[in-house]
Design an enzyme around this catalytic site. Structure first.
Site, short mmCIF file in Angstrom:
data_model
loop_
_atom_site.label_atom_id
_atom_site.label_comp_id
_atom_site.label_asym_id
_atom_site.label_seq_id
_atom_site.Cartn_x
_atom_site.Cartn_y
_atom_site.Cartn_z
N GLY A 139 -45.32 2.23 -19.57
CA GLY A 139 -46.12 1.62 -20.63
C GLY A 139 -46.03 2.47 -21.88
N GLU A 256 -33.86 8.58 -20.93
CA GLU A 256 -33.54 7.17 -21.11
C GLU A 256 -32.21 7.00 -21.84
OE1 GLU A 256 -36.03 4.87 -23.79
OE2 GLU A 256 -35.61 3.06 -22.64
#
Lengths: 409, 372
Positions: A139, A256
């Protein structure tokens, strides 16, 4: 560290093991789609049973996350050894479903936990990720905090032994099918923009969490809006120090970018080389060259861009061997991969002519429909994980040492 | 950059410090101011010979060090950074490659030690028209009296006025392009210098019924194969020089972005310029990977070395073209002045772009080699 002979012997051991253990029922199945939980990919029972058995075997070897320590479900192997496992699984026509089955677990949450987690947190969370049993979402973004992530407003209130979360997240990958979430939340509203943020982990199956899948231009719904209404995150699940979540998330995003610099598992765009597709759709002259000379030049530019990207990724891996600093190089590679991949999809679409506007039905081959969806979903590559422009900000500031170009509070 | 052996690292460091100390771009400026018809400083050239750079591609049996193409490429990159003029590339890279690949033992014995000690300067004479095209060779080599008679005209021959011998590309009676060693003082050979923007040595070379013996033919590889391979290697070498020219252009530009102030700020703080710099940096890194891969493929005798050569010339060309234009643009007015070095880099960039084929030509070659 290991000499070439040891690596070769390791490789042949891996190859033998994969050939012995990869179930025949999974040959040729789109495991990436199934493991990733994509709505379009449906698995029949045989495949489900086979996939779970294959997952368990990989997990027993620690190959879901081969470089992690054995005590946390990994295999304690080196990066080159992990590469060999990946290559041999690929070469055998097999597929390692664990990274996809864990959502953001293997690629992002796990590596960050290894760096920032307490011994207790690592012991509690990592094994479930390495075995592919626990899927994680993140989130991070909010409706008003995209590229400017630090302006997020989801609040976490200290309730003694837990935090109560209130607010909305968006672009939460796989939130509707995840068991755990890592969330970036504001824990001090008086501190500076980046100073009052913390990173907490919380289970998704609780009353205070609601997810709504978002339908995308490609027709699929891999992302959700996620609403927290007094959602509960235990104090023991605060990762890193209170109000130091920004440094945790920076590291998380580096992981990422690293994971986004390669391709994904199975791609319809790779089912035949683009020049072969072009020969089929466009035609060739007597010398075997494509009749559309303009397309031919653009195609070869794209091939060269792809090769340049791969050579650079390899060069940076070689250069960085033994070092941990990944940020600068990773930023270049994300954009170069994005440029190459988006251009490649556009070329595929152009080559197919009007077959490239097919949405569904028998008028179009499965491969053609797949390419159309990949063309559309690929538009996100220059937006997620730090947009193309944010990457260029990072390169100009962090790599080139130019002054900050925008004002940040 | 690519992983180097200890020996390669030592040579690279030696080249870097020698170039910066002895042959910085200021020396090129001084030479140009004194010699408007182009060329190089003979003292700098003999220093390169003394440092052994002429022997990098030459086997030890013929007096060289046989350190390979990546090693030579690393030196070319350093020379490119300061626009160092010399016949090193034409003679000890291209010329030595032709003889290594195509020469008999006798030819190697005759030419290689002389390349190494600098007593002979070789250069490839290939182009006959302004646009490089591999198969556009009209120069003829007719078999005659046990030897050959060469006739034709070559243009833009690098180091053509200082060369002591030409490696001439000429069409045999069988229709293949073959290479012939022709000493510059052979009867029927004439040459004249050409004044170019990069102030280097280029010549027109006319071959009027030049009779050469059979042993002038480099015949160890037949059917035009030698010609292709020598050009492939030459292109990979040019790419390494282009990389050096481009990287130094980038550094000059980045430095300017950090020091030049307008509107009360250094101009590098403007996002339009920050992003342009980021794009150029990315292009530079891609170019480096491709250029190094080109010479490494030769050292490894890789199956795809022809394609890698085309890739290296095309991708460094793409980077250097943009970089040299942005070098001028970002420097603004000062970049337009002859007193500033930027113009030298732009001019050299275009000369190297045209040499042995531009980007478009190498993209075409790459596509053909990949089968489309």
């Amino acid at each position: 560290m290991q000499n070439a002979n040891e690596m070769e012997s390791f490789r042949s051991d891996v190859r033998a093991w994969v050939n012995e253990n990869f179930p025949t029922s999974l040959q040729g199945v789109d495991l990436a789609g199934i493991a990733g939980g994509e709505s379009g990919a449906k698995a029949d029972d045989d495949v489900k049973v086979g996939l779970d058995a294959w997952r368990q075997k990989l997990a027993e070897k620690g190959w879901g996350a081969p470089t992690w320590p054995v005590e946390y479900g990994g295999a304690g192997l080196s990066d080159p050894q992990a590469d060999i496992i990946g290559e041999e699984i690929h070469n055998a026509g097999a597929y390692n479903p664990i990274p996809h089955m864990t959502g953001m677990g293997v690629t992002m949450v796990g590596p960050t936990l290894l760096e920032y987690g307490s011994a207790e947190q690592k012991a509690r969370h990592l094994k479930g990720i390495a075995s592919g049993e626990i899927r994680w979402c993140l989130g991070l973004s909010e409706p008003n905090a995209g590229s400017d992530l630090a302006s997020l407003s989801t609040k976490a209130e200290d309730k003694g032994d837990y935090f109560a979360l209130n607010g909305q997240k968006v672009w939460t990958s796989g939130a509707h099918i995840s068991q755990w979430c890592g969330a970036l939340v504001r824990t001090d509203t008086d501190a500076g923009k980046r100073d009052g943020i913390s990173f907490v982990m919380l289970p998704m199956q609780q009353d205070g969490v609601e997810t709504r899948p978002i339908r995308l231009i490609s027709g699929i719904s891999p992302f959700c809006e996620t609403y927290f209404t007094d959602a509960r995150a235990e104090k023991g699940d605060l990762l890193g120090n209170l109000n130091d979540g920004w440094s945790v998330v920076k590291r998380l995003l580096q992981h990422e970018r690293q994971s986004q610099t390669g391709g994904r598992g199975v791609s319809m765009l790779d089912s035949e080389p683009l020049h072969v597709k072009a020969q089929r759709f466009v035609g060739t002259d007597d010398s075997g060259a494509l009749v559309d000379k303009d397309l031919r030049q653009r195609l070869v530019r794209n091939y060269m861009d792809g090769t340049a990207h791969r050579l650079t990724a390899q060069r940076i891996t070689d250069e960085a061997a033994g070092r941990v600093e990944v940020s600068a190089a990773a930023s270049i590679l994300k954009n170069s991969n994005t440029r190459f991949a988006q251009q490649k999809a556009e070329l595929a679409l152009e080559i197919m002519g009007s077959q490239g506007i097919g949405w569904s039905g028998d008028d179009f081959a499965e491969e053609e429909l797949g390419i159309v969806r990949e063309w559309l979903s690929g538009k996100a590559m220059s937006i997620y994980g730090g947009s193309y422009e944010v990457q260029n900000n990072i390169i100009s500031k962090n790599v080139l040492g130019l002054p900050e170009t925008t004002q940040k509070g | 950059m690519a992983a180097l052996t200890e020996e390669q690292s030592i040579l690279k460091d030696q080249a870097t410090s020698w170039v910066e100390a002895e042959l910085p771009v200021q020396k090129f400026r001084e030479f140009r101011n004194a010699n408007s018809d182009g060329g190089f400083d003979p003292k700098a050239w003999s220093a390169m010979v003394d440092m052994g750079w002429t022997g990098i591609l030459v086997p030890e049996a013929y007096g060289g060090s046989d350190l390979g193409y990546l090693t030579f490429g690393v030196i070319l990159e350093q020379l490119g950074r300061q626009l160092c003029a010399s016949p090193l590339f034409a003679s000890a890279y291209v010329g030595a490659s032709a003889i290594n690949l195509g020469g008999s033992d006798e030819q190697k014995q005759q030419w290689l030690p002389a390349i190494v000690d600098g007593s002979e300067i070789l250069t490839l004479a290939v182009d006959e028209q302004p646009r490089h095209q591999r198969d556009a060779i009209a120069c003829a080599a007719k078999a005659s009296d046990g030897g050959f008679v060469l006739s034709g005209a070559k243009t833009f021959v690098p180091e053509g006025m200082s060369a002591t011998a030409f490696v001439v590309a000429a069409k045999s009676d069988a229709g293949d392009v073959e290479l012939f060693l022709v000493p510059a003082n052979t009867t029927g050979v004439s040459r004249s210098g050409m004044a170019t923007v990069d102030n280097r040595d280029y010549a027109r070379v006319t071959l009027s019924d030049v009779a050469v013996p059979a042993e002038s033919h480099l015949g160890a590889m037949s059917g035009g194969e030698l010609y292709e391979q020598v050009l492939n290697r030459a292109c990979a070498g040019v790419a390494m020089e282009m990389l050096g020219v481009g990287c130094f252009s980038f550094e000059m530009t980045l430095d300017y972005l950090k020091t030049r102030k307008q509107f009360g700020k250094v101009i590098g703080s403007f996002q339009a310029l920050g992003h342009r710099a980021a794009e150029l940096y990315s292009a530079q890194e891609m170019a480096r990977s491709c250029a190094e891969a080109g010479v490494i493929a030769i050292d490894n005798d890789a199956d795809d070395q022809a394609a890698m050569s085309a890739l290296s010339k095309a991708k460094t060309g793409e980077f250097l073209f943009d970089m040299s234009n942005q070098l001028i643009q970002i420097h603004g007015g000062i970049g337009m002045t002859d007193d500033y070095d930027a113009g030298f880099y732009l001019k050299r960039a275009r000369a190297l772009e045209a040499l042995y084929g531009n980007q478009a030509l190498h993209r075409d070659r790459y596509a053909t080699l990949l089968g489309f």
